[in-house]
Design a protein around this motif. Structure first.
Motif, PDB file in Angstrom:
ATOM      1  N   THR A 146      11.243  62.261  73.594  1.00 59.64           N
ATOM      2  CA  THR A 146      10.333  63.181  74.255  1.00 59.64           C
ATOM      3  C   THR A 146       9.894  62.590  75.545  1.00 59.64           C
ATOM      4  O   THR A 146       9.793  63.040  76.704  1.00 59.64           O
ATOM      5  CB  THR A 146       9.274  63.417  73.589  1.00 59.64           C
ATOM      6  OG1 THR A 146       9.531  64.161  72.253  1.00 59.64           O
ATOM      7  CG2 THR A 146       8.088  64.374  74.170  1.00 59.64           C
ATOM      8  N   ARG A 147       9.234  61.285  75.664  1.00 59.68           N
ATOM      9  CA  ARG A 147       8.662  60.434  76.749  1.00 59.68           C
ATOM     10  C   ARG A 147      10.142  60.245  77.877  1.00 59.68           C
ATOM     11  O   ARG A 147       9.804  60.367  79.059  1.00 59.68           O
ATOM     12  CB  ARG A 147       8.280  59.413  76.323  1.00 59.68           C
ATOM     13  CG  ARG A 147       7.585  58.457  77.401  1.00 59.68           C
ATOM     14  CD  ARG A 147       6.508  59.300  78.031  1.00 59.68           C
ATOM     15  NE  ARG A 147       5.741  58.752  79.290  1.00 59.68           N
ATOM     16  CZ  ARG A 147       5.871  59.284  80.415  1.00 59.68           C
ATOM     17  NH1 ARG A 147       6.259  60.419  80.557  1.00 59.68           N
ATOM     18  NH2 ARG A 147       5.366  58.835  81.446  1.00 59.68           N
ATOM     19  N   GLU A 148      11.212  59.939  77.148  1.00 61.21           N
ATOM     20  CA  GLU A 148      12.532  59.789  78.110  1.00 61.21           C
ATOM     21  C   GLU A 148      12.451  61.180  78.877  1.00 61.21           C
ATOM     22  O   GLU A 148      12.836  61.456  80.333  1.00 61.21           O
ATOM     23  CB  GLU A 148      13.753  59.407  77.397  1.00 61.21           C
ATOM     24  CG  GLU A 148      13.569  58.006  76.842  1.00 61.21           C
ATOM     25  CD  GLU A 148      13.142  58.209  75.656  1.00 61.21           C
ATOM     26  OE1 GLU A 148      13.700  57.363  74.718  1.00 61.21           O
ATOM     27  OE2 GLU A 148      12.145  58.818  75.092  1.00 61.21           O
ATOM     28  N   ALA A 149      12.431  62.363  78.123  1.00 65.66           N
ATOM     29  CA  ALA A 149      12.768  63.709  78.899  1.00 65.66           C
ATOM     30  C   ALA A 149      11.774  63.944  80.083  1.00 65.66           C
ATOM     31  O   ALA A 149      12.065  64.565  80.937  1.00 65.66           O
ATOM     32  CB  ALA A 149      12.998  64.658  77.597  1.00 65.66           C
ATOM     33  N   GLU A 150      10.340  63.331  79.505  1.00 71.03           N
ATOM     34  CA  GLU A 150       9.419  63.852  80.457  1.00 71.03           C
ATOM     35  C   GLU A 150       9.835  62.784  81.987  1.00 71.03           C
ATOM     36  O   GLU A 150       9.477  63.635  82.868  1.00 71.03           O
ATOM     37  CB  GLU A 150       8.089  63.562  79.985  1.00 71.03           C
ATOM     38  CG  GLU A 150       7.404  64.279  78.929  1.00 71.03           C
ATOM     39  CD  GLU A 150       6.209  63.884  78.180  1.00 71.03           C
ATOM     40  OE1 GLU A 150       5.632  64.497  77.486  1.00 71.03           O
ATOM     41  OE2 GLU A 150       5.909  62.420  78.458  1.00 71.03           O
ATOM     42  N   LEU A 151      10.240  61.850  81.740  1.00 74.54           N
ATOM     43  CA  LEU A 151      10.248  60.743  82.894  1.00 74.54           C
ATOM     44  C   LEU A 151      11.532  61.475  83.605  1.00 74.54           C
ATOM     45  O   LEU A 151      11.498  61.695  84.929  1.00 74.54           O
ATOM     46  CB  LEU A 151      10.784  59.573  82.439  1.00 74.54           C
ATOM     47  CG  LEU A 151       9.619  58.838  81.792  1.00 74.54           C
ATOM     48  CD1 LEU A 151      10.351  57.443  81.398  1.00 74.54           C
ATOM     49  CD2 LEU A 151       8.480  58.365  82.893  1.00 74.54           C
ATOM     50  N   TYR A 152      12.668  62.199  82.853  1.00 72.48           N
ATOM     51  CA  TYR A 152      13.724  62.507  83.698  1.00 72.48           C
ATOM     52  C   TYR A 152      13.344  63.897  84.467  1.00 72.48           C
ATOM     53  O   TYR A 152      13.741  63.888  85.575  1.00 72.48           O
ATOM     54  CB  TYR A 152      15.016  62.781  82.610  1.00 72.48           C
ATOM     55  CG  TYR A 152      16.400  62.984  83.511  1.00 72.48           C
ATOM     56  CD1 TYR A 152      16.803  61.762  84.203  1.00 72.48           C
ATOM     57  CD2 TYR A 152      16.861  64.377  83.422  1.00 72.48           C
ATOM     58  CE1 TYR A 152      18.237  62.134  84.744  1.00 72.48           C
ATOM     59  CE2 TYR A 152      17.841  64.442  84.024  1.00 72.48           C
ATOM     60  CZ  TYR A 152      18.660  63.421  84.714  1.00 72.48           C
ATOM     61  OH  TYR A 152      19.817  63.758  85.386  1.00 72.48           O
TER      62      TYR A 152
END
Length: 211
Positions: A8-14
């Motif tokens: 989830t956090r990775e998707a937000e950053l991307y």
């Protein structure tokens, strides 16, 4: 059901246009012997490897399998290592931070371009030339950190098995340097070896009370 840490956090950053970024974790803060090892991992955007989760909650055979999949899937990964003598000199917290810094530098070199953001397991981050974010229990809540935790654990366990060949009387292959009753008994009988962290409780004192 196989537990898999979310991304989830990775998707937000991307989605925010932040790329590339890495997850970082370490293995070996608590043991009485051996190095502390950190790993930094960069996975392709959206990559999820089923079963990647907190390395401490995965059985050794499955962890070895997952480590191979992570390495083959990763865009980059790197390791940092701080030996027992330096741990004694600078303390385990600073040693863990240094190992993480080295891991990030190694992963960035592997990737061939600067990292823009680092997700770090725990409540404290190393000093790095890009923004960092500490995530408590990150190896359960963040896919990249979970991947890093698996590679760090696998690498450290391999080192401890190699140390077992040099110092078989301590049983490093079994307990990986952690403070088990068997380890304390070996310390009481043989005293510490060069692989031990002398400043850790129960190591430098041969007559330490056994648990």
């Amino acid at each position: 059901m196989i537990k898999t840490a979310p991304n989830t956090r990775e998707a937000e950053l991307y989605t925010q246009g932040i790329w590339p970024f890495a997850g970082v974790d370490e293995a070996g803060r608590g043991p009485l012997a051996g190095p502390v090892v950190a790993c930094a991992v960069v996975l392709p955007p959206g990559c999820i490897i089923e079963g990647v989760y907190d390395s401490k909650k995965i059985n050794p055979a499955r962890r070895t399998e997952l480590a191979a999949v992570i390495k083959s899937s990763a865009l980059a990964y790197g390791f940092g290592l701080v030996e027992p003598q330096e741990i004694d000199r600078i303390n385990i917290l600073q040693a863990a931070m240094k190992a993480m810094e080295e891991a990030v530098i190694a992963a960035q070199s592997f990737l061939g371009e600067p990292l823009r953001y680092i997700l770090v397991d725990g409540n404290r981050s190393p000093r790095l030339p890009c923004p960092t974010e500490s995530i408590v229990k990150g190896d359960s809540h963040c896919h990249l950190i979970a991947a890093a935790s698996i590679l760090a654990k696998e690498t450290r366990d391999t080192i401890m098995r190699d140390l077992h060949l040099l110092y078989p009387q301590y049983g490093f292959a079994e307990h990986k340097g952690y403070p088990t009753a068997a380890h304390f008994r070996a310390l009481a009988e043989y005293g510490p070896c060069p692989a031990h962290r002398i400043t850790f409780k129960g190591v430098g004192n041969k007559d330490a009370e056994l648990p």
